[in-house]
Every structure is written in C-alpha cells, then in structure tokens.
Design an enzyme around this catalytic site. Structure first.
Site, PDB file in Angstrom:
ATOM      1  N   TYR A  89       4.661  10.552   9.788  1.00 48.54           N
ATOM      2  CA  TYR A  89       5.180   9.576   8.830  1.00 48.54           C
ATOM      3  C   TYR A  89       5.953  10.334   7.761  1.00 48.54           C
ATOM      4  O   TYR A  89       5.428  11.273   7.161  1.00 48.54           O
ATOM      5  CB  TYR A  89       4.034   8.792   8.177  1.00 48.54           C
ATOM      6  CG  TYR A  89       4.485   7.784   7.147  1.00 48.54           C
ATOM      7  CD1 TYR A  89       4.295   8.029   5.775  1.00 48.54           C
ATOM      8  CD2 TYR A  89       5.116   6.611   7.516  1.00 48.54           C
ATOM      9  CE1 TYR A  89       4.711   7.110   4.825  1.00 48.54           C
ATOM     10  CE2 TYR A  89       5.543   5.685   6.567  1.00 48.54           C
ATOM     11  CZ  TYR A  89       5.334   5.945   5.221  1.00 48.54           C
ATOM     12  OH  TYR A  89       5.764   5.038   4.280  1.00 48.54           O
ATOM     13  N   ASP A 144       8.310  18.589   6.518  1.00 52.88           N
ATOM     14  CA  ASP A 144       7.930  17.555   5.547  1.00 52.88           C
ATOM     15  C   ASP A 144       6.562  17.939   4.980  1.00 52.88           C
ATOM     16  O   ASP A 144       5.526  17.657   5.593  1.00 52.88           O
ATOM     17  CB  ASP A 144       7.890  16.185   6.234  1.00 52.88           C
ATOM     18  CG  ASP A 144       7.465  15.101   5.254  1.00 52.88           C
ATOM     19  OD1 ASP A 144       7.435  13.922   5.644  1.00 52.88           O
ATOM     20  OD2 ASP A 144       7.157  15.435   4.083  1.00 52.88           O
ATOM     21  N   LYS A 172       3.933  14.068  -4.090  1.00 53.56           N
ATOM     22  CA  LYS A 172       2.507  14.060  -4.417  1.00 53.56           C
ATOM     23  C   LYS A 172       2.110  15.123  -5.452  1.00 53.56           C
ATOM     24  O   LYS A 172       2.334  14.949  -6.644  1.00 53.56           O
ATOM     25  CB  LYS A 172       1.695  14.179  -3.120  1.00 53.56           C
ATOM     26  CG  LYS A 172       1.953  12.996  -2.146  1.00 53.56           C
ATOM     27  CD  LYS A 172       1.168  13.123  -0.878  1.00 53.56           C
ATOM     28  CE  LYS A 172       1.649  12.143   0.177  1.00 53.56           C
ATOM     29  NZ  LYS A 172       1.118  10.796   0.045  1.00 53.56           N
TER      30      LYS A 172
HETATM   31  P1  KE4 Z   1       6.250   8.375  -0.584  1.00 54.65           P
HETATM   32  O1  KE4 Z   1       7.591   7.733  -0.407  1.00 54.65           O
HETATM   33  O2  KE4 Z   1       5.094   7.435  -0.237  1.00 54.65           O
HETATM   34  O3  KE4 Z   1       6.064   9.055  -1.948  1.00 54.65           O
HETATM   35  O4  KE4 Z   1       6.127   9.592   0.437  1.00 54.65           O
HETATM   36  C1  KE4 Z   1       6.340   9.314   1.815  1.00 54.65           C
HETATM   37  C2  KE4 Z   1       5.695  10.405   2.668  1.00 54.65           C
HETATM   38  C3  KE4 Z   1       6.513  11.364   3.238  1.00 54.65           C
HETATM   39  N1  KE4 Z   1       6.000  12.354   3.997  1.00 54.65           N
HETATM   40  C4  KE4 Z   1       4.661  12.446   4.215  1.00 54.65           C
HETATM   41  C5  KE4 Z   1       4.131  13.558   5.070  1.00 54.65           C
HETATM   42  C6  KE4 Z   1       3.779  11.498   3.655  1.00 54.65           C
HETATM   43  O5  KE4 Z   1       2.448  11.598   3.897  1.00 54.65           O
HETATM   44  C7  KE4 Z   1       4.296  10.461   2.853  1.00 54.65           C
HETATM   45  C8  KE4 Z   1       3.420   9.388   2.239  1.00 54.65           C
HETATM   46  N2  KE4 Z   1       2.036   9.469   2.565  1.00 54.65           N
HETATM   47  C9  KE4 Z   1       1.335   8.199   2.618  1.00 54.65           C
HETATM   48  C10 KE4 Z   1      -0.117   8.478   2.966  1.00 54.65           C
HETATM   49  N3  KE4 Z   1      -0.289   8.892   4.289  1.00 54.65           N
HETATM   50  C11 KE4 Z   1       1.455   7.464   1.338  1.00 54.65           C
HETATM   51  C12 KE4 Z   1       0.473   6.336   1.170  1.00 54.65           C
HETATM   52  C13 KE4 Z   1       1.152   5.011   1.185  1.00 54.65           C
HETATM   53  O6  KE4 Z   1       2.095   4.812   2.010  1.00 54.65           O
HETATM   54  O7  KE4 Z   1       0.730   4.143   0.378  1.00 54.65           O
END
Ligand code: KE4
Length: 431
Positions: free
Chosen positions: A146, A241, A269
């Site tokens: 993801y 990533d 994060k």
């Molecule tokens: P954001 O756009 O949510 O800040 O980051 C996206 C993203 C990109 N790459 C990786 C490896 C990630 O894990 C994420 C976002 N992680 C999820 C949890 N697995 C965010 C939680 C959510 O979607 O509410």
C-alpha cells in the site's frame, strides 16, 4: 437487559450521518473486525483513552508515528513553542531546512528532500519523478503493498483497500491501471519476467522494503538486492516506500537495515512526529528534476508546515540523541511481546505466525510462513476477529485488521507488555 448505548456507539452513529462510514480513513471503521470503534479522547505514552473513559494499551500508535509513545513531552513542547509564531506561512522557514538536512544526513539514499503533507503525496511524487526522468509510463508494484491512495497505486493495494475488499478501487481509469504491473511480494522471478516482457517500458519498481500493509512481511534474503540489480540492468528507478519503515526498523530505515540503497525514498509518519507530513528523498541529480529547479511539477499549500516540521525535528532529534538506547529498548520490548504471545498460543497448539522486524510486527493464524499477500489472505481471519475483540475488551488495542502491522513504542514498558501477554492468555481459550 439492554444497556444504554455507550458514548462510542452514540458518536459512531452520529458520525456516520456526516462522514462516510463515520471515519476519515476507512481502516478506522473496524470493517474487517466488526463492532464499534472507540472514539479517542486522549492518549499518553503507550495508552489511549476513549470517550467512555476506557483506556487501552495501544499497538496502533497512529499507524506508526508514535515510536516514542503518545503525547511525548519533547514533541508537545516543540509544537507549543512553534504555535505562538503562527501555524502556516506559505513561505520558506529555517526549520524546514533543518529537517531536510536531518533526513539527508540519516537516509543513505538521500542528498535532498522535498516535504509534503502526506505519504500519499510523497509516493505520488516519487512515481511522477521516475516517469518524468525515464520518459516511461509503466511501473511495478507488489500485491498487497500500500503506497497511499493515488490512482496508480490502488491496484491490488493492501491496508484499508484490502481490509474493505477493494484492493483495486473503482474510479481508477483502466488505461491508467494498465500501467501498474503487479508481482507477488518476495517474487523476484515475477519481476524479472515483467522486465523481460516490457523492455524499456518500466519507469520504476516501488516496494515497501518490509511489507507493512499485508501485515508485517519481511523481504526474503536477496529480494531487495535483486530488485536493485534488475532496476539498474533495465534503467528503471528503485523506489523504497519507507513511509512506515523509515526511522522505525532502524535509525537509517529499512535501507540501513538491509544495506540496499534505492534511487528514491518516500517517508512519512515518524518524520512528522504525528503531525501531517510526507517526504521524498533522493540524490541531488534526481531531486533537482522537481520544480522549480526542474520540469517535474509538485507543490503543496501546507508542505513543510511549521508545526509538522517542529514535531518532526523534535522526534528525529530525540531518536538520534539516544539511538542505541532507544532502538535497543524497542527491540527488547517487541521481542518480549512476540515471544510472550507465541508462548501463549503454542501452549494451546494454536497455529500462528508472528513476523517481526524491530518494533513492527503482526500476527497471522496460520502455521506456514507468510511471504506475500496470498499467504496472508489464507490465514484464519475469524480467529483474528475473536482475538481482536477479546483483547479490546481486556484493554489491549491491536490494529483492527490482519492486513496491518502493529507497533511497539519506547513507552511500552515491561508492565504494559506483560499486561498484554496476560490479556492474550485470557483470550486464548476462546480462539
Ligand atoms: P498517508 O497518505 O496515509 O500519510 O500515507 C500513505 C502510505 C504510504 N506508504 C505506506 C507504506 C503506508 O503504510 C502508508 C499509510 N499507512 C496506512 C496504515 N497501513 C495509513 C492508515 C490509514 O490509511 O488510515
């Protein structure tokens, strides 16, 4: 006798009338485990407290940023000192330069950094950079990885996309999705075959160097090194990533842990200390292709926001000042946790796999190892649901999906870890 609805239940019903699913991010809605999500009023250290006044030992940690625990005084203090100077200027600030320098010092593949306000913006930009530099349109991602919710990545995506059963989302044009080439995580031969079948077409390979959105799935030996070689051989850019793994699994991220340096790194994060952030980091040659020094456009009203940057600087400095102690403590606490859980489940002959890399871990009810998304989906989800709610009732909050990683923070002391293991012991007979 039906008890009156809890504050959480009342709030959830009310929220669903004005916010889709009652949440601002799907995985929070408990779609894969059912029930009512606690509405959080406050958090401190390793615990969160909901609107019913119930506290939980928290292993979500806001999905990764809370590596030192919630409401850490150094981070709150930094935000409080920045606040009176204003919340956003839309102009450069000294603090953004300091944060970019810190990231460049500590991320092996980084000479320059561009800040964004989410991980999604960071990965979206990384892909645009790779496409702009190579002049190619197709790219390779891995099933279950993801990378945020930009169109091109919502093909066989993990995390909430998998949780809600739409790993490939409607609304993504077929012509665009066709440019997203898929391989199983940890399958180097599949990547080799895509490159051979599409010579000169692949702009990039983007990978979570440790998959954290299938649950936690480490790379098999040689996988990351193989991707590095294949990208070099075929003129594609390798994107790590590290939104989740950056500063989490090692002070230099997964690329520091495994000794493989990508062409582009995305972060989020932890680098924002829990405030909105994302970052792209790469060599000067790559990064100067971004506007205004280069032709590839990227922008953001709140990119480098002073409060996010203050929080990120405070967290990165706190981690760096005491690196050995902090990462050693994270390792010991997470090992104590997963060894304890494994002991409880093994004592009852419950098949399980408990992968862990540093302070990120996950639990699958499956005896065989989990190497990719298919393996993860074959694990017993019903057992996970029973475990999840059994623990929640006993004051322990795991991530509400088997396709998520859990996080141990430096605030999870032995007491909290042992309390968690006891909660597992109490739930185990019901699994
Ligand atoms: P954001 O756009 O949510 O800040 O980051 C996206 C993203 C990109 N790459 C990786 C490896 C990630 O894990 C994420 C976002 N992680 C999820 C949890 N697995 C965010 C939680 C959510 O979607 O509410």
């Amino acid at each position: 006798m039906s008890s009156s609805p809890s504050r959480n239940e009342v709030l959830f019903e009310r929220a669903k009338r004005s916010i889709p699913g009652g949440v601002n991010s799907p995985v929070r809605a408990f779609g894969s485990v059912g029930g009512t999500p606690p509405f959080i009023r406050s958090a401190s250290g390793c615990r969160i407290t909901d609107e019913d006044g119930r506290s939980y030992i928290d292993f979500v940690g806001s999905w990764g940023p809370m590596i030192l625990g919630h409401a850490h005084p150094r981070i709150l203090g930094a935000i409080e000192r920045a606040l009176p100077r204003g919340t956003s200027f839309g102009a450069p600030t000294e603090a953004e330069v300091l944060l970019a320098e810190r990231i460049a010092e500590r991320v092996p593949g980084a000479e320059m950094v561009r800040l964004t306000t989410s991980g999604t913006e960071a990965t979206m930009t990384a892909l645009r950079l790779a496409r702009g530099i190579t002049g190619r349109d197709a790219f390779i991602k891995f099933e279950g990885n993801y990378h945020g919710h930009a169109d091109s990545f919502l093909v066989a995506a993990g995390s909430g996309a998998a949780t809600h059963g739409h790993p490939s989302s409607p609304g993504v044009p077929a012509a665009l999705a066709e440019l997203t080439r898929l391989a199983p995580f940890n399958d180097l031969e599949a990547v080799r075959a895509i490159f051979s079948g599409s010579p000169e077409e692949i702009a990039a390979v983007i990978v979570e160097p440790i998959a954290g959105n299938i649950g936690c799935v480490p790379p098999v030996p040689g996988f990351l090194e193989g991707l590095r070689d294949l990208c070099r051989e075929h003129g594609a850019l390798l994107i790590f990533d590290e939104v989740m793994t950056g500063f989490r699994v090692h002070p230099r991220g997964a690329q520091g842990l495994y000794g493989v340096t990508p062409d582009i790194t995305t972060l989020g994060k932890i680098v924002g200390g829990g405030m909105p952030v994302g970052a792209i980091a790469a060599s000067r040659e790559v990064m100067e292709q971004l506007s205004p020094t280069g032709p590839i456009y990227q922008a953001g009203t709140l990119s480098g926001n002073p409060l996010s940057v203050a929080a990120g600087l405070a967290l990165l400095d706190a981690l760096a000042e005491d690196e050995e102690t902090i990462y050693g403590r994270l390792e010991r606490a997470a090992r104590r946790l997963t060894d304890g859980i494994a002991g409880v489940l093994a004592a009852r002959d419950i098949p399980h796999t408990l992968p862990r890399v540093g302070s990120m871990f996950s639990l699958y009810f499956r005896a065989e190892p989990v190497r990719n998304f298919d393996d993860a989906r074959a694990a017993d989800g019903d057992r996970f649901r029973v475990l999840f709610h059994g623990l929640l009732e006993r004051g322990v909050a795991l991530a509400p999906s088997p396709f998520e990683a859990g996080f141990v923070s430096a605030a999870h002391d032995d007491g909290a870890i042992d309390e968690t293991i006891e909660a597992f012991r109490a739930v185990a007979p019901h699994l």
